[in-house]
Scaffold this motif. Sequence first.
Motif, mmCIF file in Angstrom:
data_model
loop_
_atom_site.group_PDB
_atom_site.id
_atom_site.type_symbol
_atom_site.label_atom_id
_atom_site.label_comp_id
_atom_site.label_asym_id
_atom_site.label_seq_id
_atom_site.Cartn_x
_atom_site.Cartn_y
_atom_site.Cartn_z
ATOM 1 N N THR A 1 0.876 -1.081 -0.138
ATOM 2 C CA THR A 1 -0.044 -0.049 0.069
ATOM 3 C C THR A 1 0.956 1.361 -0.027
ATOM 4 O OG1 THR A 1 -1.583 -1.133 1.183
ATOM 5 C CG2 THR A 1 -1.801 1.219 1.341
ATOM 6 N N ALA A 2 0.593 2.283 -0.892
ATOM 7 C CA ALA A 2 1.487 3.284 -0.877
ATOM 8 C C ALA A 2 0.931 4.601 -1.103
ATOM 9 C CB ALA A 2 2.584 2.800 -1.949
ATOM 10 N N ILE A 3 1.510 5.745 -0.962
ATOM 11 C CA ILE A 3 1.104 6.922 -1.239
ATOM 12 C C ILE A 3 2.107 7.629 -1.809
ATOM 13 C CG2 ILE A 3 0.437 9.312 -0.345
ATOM 14 C CD1 ILE A 3 -1.180 7.824 1.924
ATOM 15 N N ALA A 4 1.689 8.350 -3.045
ATOM 16 C CA ALA A 4 2.893 9.116 -3.672
ATOM 17 C C ALA A 4 2.449 10.781 -3.971
ATOM 18 C CB ALA A 4 3.218 8.606 -4.819
ATOM 19 N N GLY A 5 3.430 11.618 -4.078
ATOM 20 C CA GLY A 5 2.971 12.848 -4.372
ATOM 21 C C GLY A 5 3.631 13.717 -3.518
ATOM 22 N N GLU A 6 3.330 15.114 -3.627
ATOM 23 C CA GLU A 6 3.820 16.319 -2.728
ATOM 24 C C GLU A 6 3.564 16.227 -1.189
ATOM 25 O OE1 GLU A 6 5.431 18.923 -4.035
ATOM 26 O OE2 GLU A 6 5.413 17.869 -5.976
ATOM 27 N N PRO A 7 4.760 16.179 -0.412
ATOM 28 C CA PRO A 7 4.372 16.022 0.809
ATOM 29 C C PRO A 7 3.355 16.950 1.591
ATOM 30 C CG PRO A 7 6.823 16.292 0.414
ATOM 31 C CD PRO A 7 5.927 16.791 -0.796
ATOM 32 N N GLY A 8 2.382 16.327 2.150
ATOM 33 C CA GLY A 8 1.407 16.826 2.802
ATOM 34 C C GLY A 8 -0.025 17.032 1.803
ATOM 35 N N SER A 9 0.320 16.726 0.458
ATOM 36 C CA SER A 9 -0.673 16.675 -0.472
ATOM 37 C C SER A 9 -0.554 15.649 -1.350
ATOM 38 C CB SER A 9 -0.857 18.141 -1.217
ATOM 39 O OG SER A 9 -1.701 18.071 -1.947
ATOM 40 N N PRO A 10 -0.538 14.425 -1.097
ATOM 41 C CA PRO A 10 -0.454 13.254 -2.015
ATOM 42 C C PRO A 10 -1.400 13.195 -2.899
ATOM 43 C CG PRO A 10 -1.342 12.571 -0.063
ATOM 44 C CD PRO A 10 -1.141 13.858 0.265
ATOM 45 N N SER A 11 -0.857 12.747 -4.187
ATOM 46 C CA SER A 11 -2.111 12.549 -5.459
ATOM 47 C C SER A 11 -2.178 11.220 -5.741
ATOM 48 C CB SER A 11 -1.437 13.372 -6.652
ATOM 49 O OG SER A 11 0.151 12.940 -6.875
ATOM 50 N N ILE A 12 -1.441 10.183 -5.428
ATOM 51 C CA ILE A 12 -1.763 9.055 -5.619
ATOM 52 C C ILE A 12 -1.798 8.134 -4.499
ATOM 53 C CG2 ILE A 12 -0.487 6.808 -6.969
ATOM 54 C CD1 ILE A 12 0.819 8.862 -8.767
ATOM 55 N N PHE A 13 -3.137 7.139 -4.379
ATOM 56 C CA PHE A 13 -3.212 6.280 -3.438
ATOM 57 C C PHE A 13 -3.308 4.774 -4.087
ATOM 58 C CE2 PHE A 13 -4.714 10.527 -2.344
ATOM 59 C CZ PHE A 13 -4.426 10.491 -0.814
ATOM 60 N N SER A 14 -2.439 3.908 -3.682
ATOM 61 C CA SER A 14 -2.290 2.801 -4.585
ATOM 62 C C SER A 14 -2.287 1.646 -3.576
ATOM 63 C CB SER A 14 -1.181 2.520 -5.509
ATOM 64 O OG SER A 14 0.081 2.591 -4.662
ATOM 65 N N ASN A 15 -2.963 0.698 -3.839
ATOM 66 C CA ASN A 15 -3.096 -0.647 -3.369
ATOM 67 C C ASN A 15 -3.681 -0.317 -1.676
ATOM 68 O OD1 ASN A 15 -2.328 -2.479 -5.275
ATOM 69 N ND2 ASN A 15 0.046 -2.074 -4.512
ATOM 70 N N PHE A 16 -4.694 0.449 -1.857
ATOM 71 C CA PHE A 16 -5.552 0.760 -0.498
ATOM 72 C C PHE A 16 -6.471 -0.312 -0.220
ATOM 73 C CE2 PHE A 16 -3.117 4.379 0.245
ATOM 74 C CZ PHE A 16 -3.332 4.923 1.537
ATOM 75 N N CYS A 17 -6.884 -0.454 1.165
ATOM 76 C CA CYS A 17 -8.033 -1.302 1.573
ATOM 77 C C CYS A 17 -9.331 -0.218 1.209
ATOM 78 C CB CYS A 17 -7.952 -1.405 3.076
ATOM 79 S SG CYS A 17 -9.633 -1.998 3.720
ATOM 80 N N PRO A 18 -10.206 -0.793 0.351
ATOM 81 C CA PRO A 18 -11.409 0.041 -0.082
ATOM 82 C C PRO A 18 -12.367 0.388 1.048
ATOM 83 C CG PRO A 18 -11.655 -2.290 -0.548
ATOM 84 C CD PRO A 18 -10.249 -2.218 -0.056
ATOM 85 N N GLU A 19 -12.202 -0.283 2.279
ATOM 86 C CA GLU A 19 -12.815 0.336 3.418
ATOM 87 C C GLU A 19 -12.264 1.323 4.001
ATOM 88 O OE1 GLU A 19 -15.408 -1.184 5.109
ATOM 89 O OE2 GLU A 19 -15.781 -3.089 3.703
#
Length: 196
Positions: free
Chosen positions: A75-93
Amino acid sequence: MSNVPDKEWYAKVSCDRGVALRCPFATVEACPRFYQSLSLLEEAGATRISKADDECLLKRWKASDLWPRTAEQATAIAGEPGSPSIFSNFCPEVTFERFGYFATSLIRYADAIDTDAAHARLAKEGFPTGHPNWFWSSCSDQHFTDCTIYSVLANRVAYPVTEAPSKPEPWWRKYLAEIVVAIVVAIVGVFAKILG
């Protein structure tokens, strides 16, 4: 995407599949993806898990066979610190609780120009205001039953792994204390005769 992965969509999929309305493993103690998703949301402005709990859970899950072994699985977040733009492999809940959509990945528009162009297209095509593309350039919906972690957890509950039966203890182990006492008494008796 034609579906709006909201509560109604999720409930319909659950009903069609004959499963619970929400994931039965959606806690930080029961699922590593739920834990990792919730933990990472701090980077998106959500309330953080307490540092002590987070460290304990991270240690526990990293030792588990369910913890991702490659970056592509994590599971990962990418993008600017404090304002991420990509959320991948997240739990849908977790994405539903934070963003209102049951999705495994969400990607924001690159900039205001992309957002404006997308909004013009969505309005022209008559997309409903609740559609995720009003907010996200990409939204990969997911029902919990399609999650790879859910599949493993559900199988383990249905068919728990049991240890091989242990060999029965030897007969004498049950009476070991009595045997030792009897030997000590006999030795003391022999010494008493010799010295006496």
